[in-house]
Design a protein around this motif. Structure first.
Motif, mmCIF file in Angstrom:
data_model
loop_
_atom_site.group_PDB
_atom_site.id
_atom_site.type_symbol
_atom_site.label_atom_id
_atom_site.label_comp_id
_atom_site.label_asym_id
_atom_site.label_seq_id
_atom_site.Cartn_x
_atom_site.Cartn_y
_atom_site.Cartn_z
ATOM 1 N N PHE A 275 41.321 49.515 -11.828
ATOM 2 C CA PHE A 275 40.891 50.889 -11.582
ATOM 3 C C PHE A 275 41.145 51.376 -10.161
ATOM 4 O O PHE A 275 40.850 52.524 -9.839
ATOM 5 C CB PHE A 275 39.408 51.035 -11.937
ATOM 6 C CG PHE A 275 39.155 50.821 -13.400
ATOM 7 C CD1 PHE A 275 39.322 51.848 -14.309
ATOM 8 C CD2 PHE A 275 38.799 49.574 -13.882
ATOM 9 C CE1 PHE A 275 39.115 51.655 -15.666
ATOM 10 C CE2 PHE A 275 38.590 49.365 -15.243
ATOM 11 C CZ PHE A 275 38.749 50.407 -16.137
ATOM 12 N N TYR A 276 41.691 50.505 -9.312
ATOM 13 C CA TYR A 276 42.050 50.892 -7.942
ATOM 14 C C TYR A 276 43.459 50.397 -7.635
ATOM 15 O O TYR A 276 43.893 49.365 -8.170
ATOM 16 C CB TYR A 276 41.095 50.276 -6.917
ATOM 17 C CG TYR A 276 39.678 50.786 -6.977
ATOM 18 C CD1 TYR A 276 39.260 51.858 -6.185
ATOM 19 C CD2 TYR A 276 38.737 50.182 -7.808
ATOM 20 C CE1 TYR A 276 37.953 52.307 -6.225
ATOM 21 C CE2 TYR A 276 37.425 50.630 -7.853
ATOM 22 C CZ TYR A 276 37.044 51.691 -7.061
ATOM 23 O OH TYR A 276 35.746 52.136 -7.103
ATOM 24 N N PRO B 17 41.436 55.276 -6.222
ATOM 25 C CA PRO B 17 41.051 55.172 -7.637
ATOM 26 C C PRO B 17 42.173 55.644 -8.541
ATOM 27 O O PRO B 17 42.950 56.536 -8.196
ATOM 28 C CB PRO B 17 39.834 56.103 -7.723
ATOM 29 C CG PRO B 17 40.057 57.116 -6.638
ATOM 30 C CD PRO B 17 40.735 56.366 -5.523
ATOM 31 N N ASN B 18 42.248 55.051 -9.713
ATOM 32 C CA ASN B 18 43.256 55.426 -10.693
ATOM 33 C C ASN B 18 42.749 56.478 -11.673
ATOM 34 O O ASN B 18 43.471 56.865 -12.591
ATOM 35 C CB ASN B 18 43.728 54.192 -11.476
ATOM 36 C CG ASN B 18 44.449 53.195 -10.584
ATOM 37 O OD1 ASN B 18 45.045 53.570 -9.577
ATOM 38 N ND2 ASN B 18 44.384 51.921 -10.945
ATOM 39 N N ASP B 19 41.504 56.922 -11.500
ATOM 40 C CA ASP B 19 40.937 57.920 -12.396
ATOM 41 C C ASP B 19 39.931 58.768 -11.629
ATOM 42 O O ASP B 19 39.775 58.628 -10.413
ATOM 43 C CB ASP B 19 40.299 57.259 -13.626
ATOM 44 C CG ASP B 19 39.243 56.218 -13.246
ATOM 45 O OD1 ASP B 19 38.601 56.383 -12.189
ATOM 46 O OD2 ASP B 19 39.059 55.244 -14.002
ATOM 47 N N GLU B 20 39.238 59.630 -12.335
ATOM 48 C CA GLU B 20 38.315 60.570 -11.705
ATOM 49 C C GLU B 20 36.892 60.024 -11.566
ATOM 50 O O GLU B 20 36.025 60.700 -11.021
ATOM 51 C CB GLU B 20 38.250 61.856 -12.531
ATOM 52 C CG GLU B 20 37.665 61.644 -13.939
ATOM 53 C CD GLU B 20 37.551 62.932 -14.730
ATOM 54 O OE1 GLU B 20 37.651 64.015 -14.109
ATOM 55 O OE2 GLU B 20 37.338 62.857 -15.954
ATOM 56 N N TRP B 21 36.656 58.807 -12.034
ATOM 57 C CA TRP B 21 35.287 58.309 -12.138
ATOM 58 C C TRP B 21 34.765 57.658 -10.857
ATOM 59 O O TRP B 21 33.602 57.274 -10.796
ATOM 60 C CB TRP B 21 35.185 57.301 -13.281
ATOM 61 C CG TRP B 21 35.611 57.845 -14.609
ATOM 62 C CD1 TRP B 21 36.709 57.473 -15.332
ATOM 63 C CD2 TRP B 21 34.951 58.852 -15.387
ATOM 64 N NE1 TRP B 21 36.777 58.186 -16.502
ATOM 65 C CE2 TRP B 21 35.709 59.043 -16.562
ATOM 66 C CE3 TRP B 21 33.799 59.622 -15.190
ATOM 67 C CZ2 TRP B 21 35.361 59.960 -17.538
ATOM 68 C CZ3 TRP B 21 33.451 60.533 -16.177
ATOM 69 C CH2 TRP B 21 34.210 60.690 -17.325
ATOM 70 N N ARG B 22 35.605 57.493 -9.858
ATOM 71 C CA ARG B 22 35.183 56.772 -8.651
ATOM 72 C C ARG B 22 35.861 57.363 -7.412
ATOM 73 O O ARG B 22 36.848 58.090 -7.515
ATOM 74 C CB ARG B 22 35.471 55.283 -8.799
ATOM 75 C CG ARG B 22 36.904 54.913 -9.035
ATOM 76 C CD ARG B 22 37.065 53.620 -9.838
ATOM 77 N NE ARG B 22 37.183 53.942 -11.270
ATOM 78 C CZ ARG B 22 36.370 53.472 -12.212
ATOM 79 N NH1 ARG B 22 35.416 52.633 -11.899
ATOM 80 N NH2 ARG B 22 36.538 53.823 -13.481
ATOM 81 N N ARG C 29 38.539 62.841 -4.011
ATOM 82 C CA ARG C 29 39.864 62.897 -4.621
ATOM 83 C C ARG C 29 40.888 63.606 -3.734
ATOM 84 O O ARG C 29 42.087 63.342 -3.812
ATOM 85 C CB ARG C 29 39.777 63.615 -5.968
ATOM 86 C CG ARG C 29 38.960 62.886 -7.020
ATOM 87 C CD ARG C 29 39.698 61.691 -7.590
ATOM 88 N NE ARG C 29 40.828 62.072 -8.421
ATOM 89 C CZ ARG C 29 41.670 61.201 -8.953
ATOM 90 N NH1 ARG C 29 41.523 59.908 -8.726
ATOM 91 N NH2 ARG C 29 42.669 61.615 -9.717
ATOM 92 N N PRO D 4 34.382 54.073 -18.167
ATOM 93 C CA PRO D 4 35.492 53.175 -17.830
ATOM 94 C C PRO D 4 35.298 52.448 -16.506
ATOM 95 O O PRO D 4 35.021 53.061 -15.476
ATOM 96 C CB PRO D 4 36.700 54.116 -17.768
ATOM 97 C CG PRO D 4 36.344 55.247 -18.674
ATOM 98 C CD PRO D 4 34.861 55.428 -18.517
ATOM 99 N N ASP E 36 31.539 48.624 -10.694
ATOM 100 C CA ASP E 36 32.947 48.346 -10.971
ATOM 101 C C ASP E 36 33.497 47.328 -9.973
ATOM 102 O O ASP E 36 34.693 47.108 -9.895
ATOM 103 C CB ASP E 36 33.790 49.627 -10.954
ATOM 104 C CG ASP E 36 33.905 50.260 -9.572
ATOM 105 O OD1 ASP E 36 33.308 49.734 -8.604
ATOM 106 O OD2 ASP E 36 34.613 51.282 -9.446
ATOM 107 N N THR F 278 30.843 61.426 -12.787
ATOM 108 C CA THR F 278 30.542 60.086 -13.288
ATOM 109 C C THR F 278 29.076 59.984 -13.677
ATOM 110 O O THR F 278 28.733 59.430 -14.728
ATOM 111 C CB THR F 278 30.886 59.030 -12.225
ATOM 112 O OG1 THR F 278 32.225 59.238 -11.783
ATOM 113 C CG2 THR F 278 30.751 57.621 -12.777
#
Length: 328
Positions: A129-130, A152-157, A179, A237, A262, A316
């Motif tokens: 995820f990173y 991060p590879n997504d919006e959750w972190r 972000r 996730p 995570d 999140t």
């Protein structure tokens, strides 16, 4: 108010550019996490660190740290705010509040007090995820450091920019990034002495000197979400459930805390029976990188007050509370 020392190149909240280029090889996320985790076992150090946020809030503390085999001992003395001294021996924590003449006993969920992001443990899917990118080298508190960006590879972190002391790997500065790359919070040593004469026996004696203090033990018992009647209908996730505790307080109904991580970021869910007099309106708030979201949850057996807290984006926390429900 303590300010960061001028020796910290690029320490301003908007800063962080590398001082000079770095060549291959590049470490993977997993290799970086291993290096940062192992650095917590540096034999001894002492220093002053400062935590600042984009809102302008700032706090500072003095830390003494020693590692003796498998035992890590720390003393952290607050230099701002309410006077307090916090001692940690592995996961046992004692907080001395001299004005109230109270000592609070508790257990720690993380591997150290500085920095607060490194909740490194086994079995987390962090590398999924990173992404890691080495930015170069810089200097913090007079020490050369490697700089890595964990994106991060997504919006959750959130993302993290980390300065790791070149010889030992000790984390000496961190920035939490949103972000857009804006720095939400920064923690950095303004002064640091590696190999300092920190004596574990002296710190143990200080921990044991509770004469004149009321010793208050945290009323926290390990439990499970199932036993307390809670579940997530969908997983978020990357976040794995860690521990679940039931906290008792004579002044209020029992409170359940469910902890997720995570491997870098941590989210806590708090659940308790709704009390109209104690619980304000639903809403959200933030201090630096830490967001809090509260809601009233309706159930056929009654109403509940739930809160999600963590150094993660608000979306999140919204996902966690939308997924949280009572077991049928």
């Amino acid at each position: 108010m303590v300010t960061l020392a001028g020796a910290q190149s690029g320490a301003a909240l908007g800063g962080g550019a590398p001082d000079r280029p770095i060549g291959p090889p590049q470490r993977s996320v997993a290799e970086w996490l291993v290096r940062l985790q192992q650095a917590s076992r540096v034999p001894s150090y002492m220093g002053t660190f400062v935590v600042s946020s984009s809102s302008g809030a700032m706090s500072s503390a003095r830390i003494w740290h020693v590692c003796e085999g498998d035992v890590q001992i720390e003393r952290v003395e607050a230099l701002t705010g309410v006077p307090r001294s916090t001692f940690r021996r592995n996961d046992s924590v004692m907080t001395f509040l001299p004005e109230a003449r109270v000592v609070k006993l508790d257990r720690s969920e993380s591997s150290g007090i500085f920095p607060n992001l490194l909740n490194l443990g086994q079995g987390f899917p962090t590398s999924d995820f990173y992404a890691a990118r080495e930015l170069g080298q810089g200097r913090v508190a007079g020490f050369d450091a490697d700089i890595v960006l964990l994106s991060p590879n997504d919006e959750w972190r959130f993302g993290y920019r980390i300065w790791s002391e070149k010889q030992t790997g000790l984390v000496i500065k961190t920035q939490t990034l949103d972000r857009a790359g804006k720095v939400l919070e920064q923690a950095a040593f303004s002064e640091l002495q590696l190999g300092a004469p920190v004596h574990g026996e002296k710190l143990r004696r200080m921990m044991g000197d509770t004469d004149g203090y009321q010793v208050v033990k945290a009323e926290r018992a390990r439990t499970t979400p199932d036993a307390e009647g809670w579940q997530l209908k969908t997983a978020i996730p990357g976040f794995k459930p860690e521990n679940c505790y039931r906290r008792s307080d004579s002044k209020a109904a029992p409170l359940v805390q469910w902890i997720f991580s995570d491997g870098l970021a941590t989210v806590s869910l708090f659940m308790e029976p709704f009390d109209r007099q104690r619980h304000p309106s639903e809403g959200s708030s933030s201090i630096g990188a830490t967001h809090t979201l509260t809601r009233r949850l309706h159930d056929r057996a009654g109403d509940w007050w739930v809160a999600a807290v963590g150094e993660v984006p608000l979306v999140t926390l919204q996902a966690f509370l939308q997924a949280l429900q009572r077991r049928p």
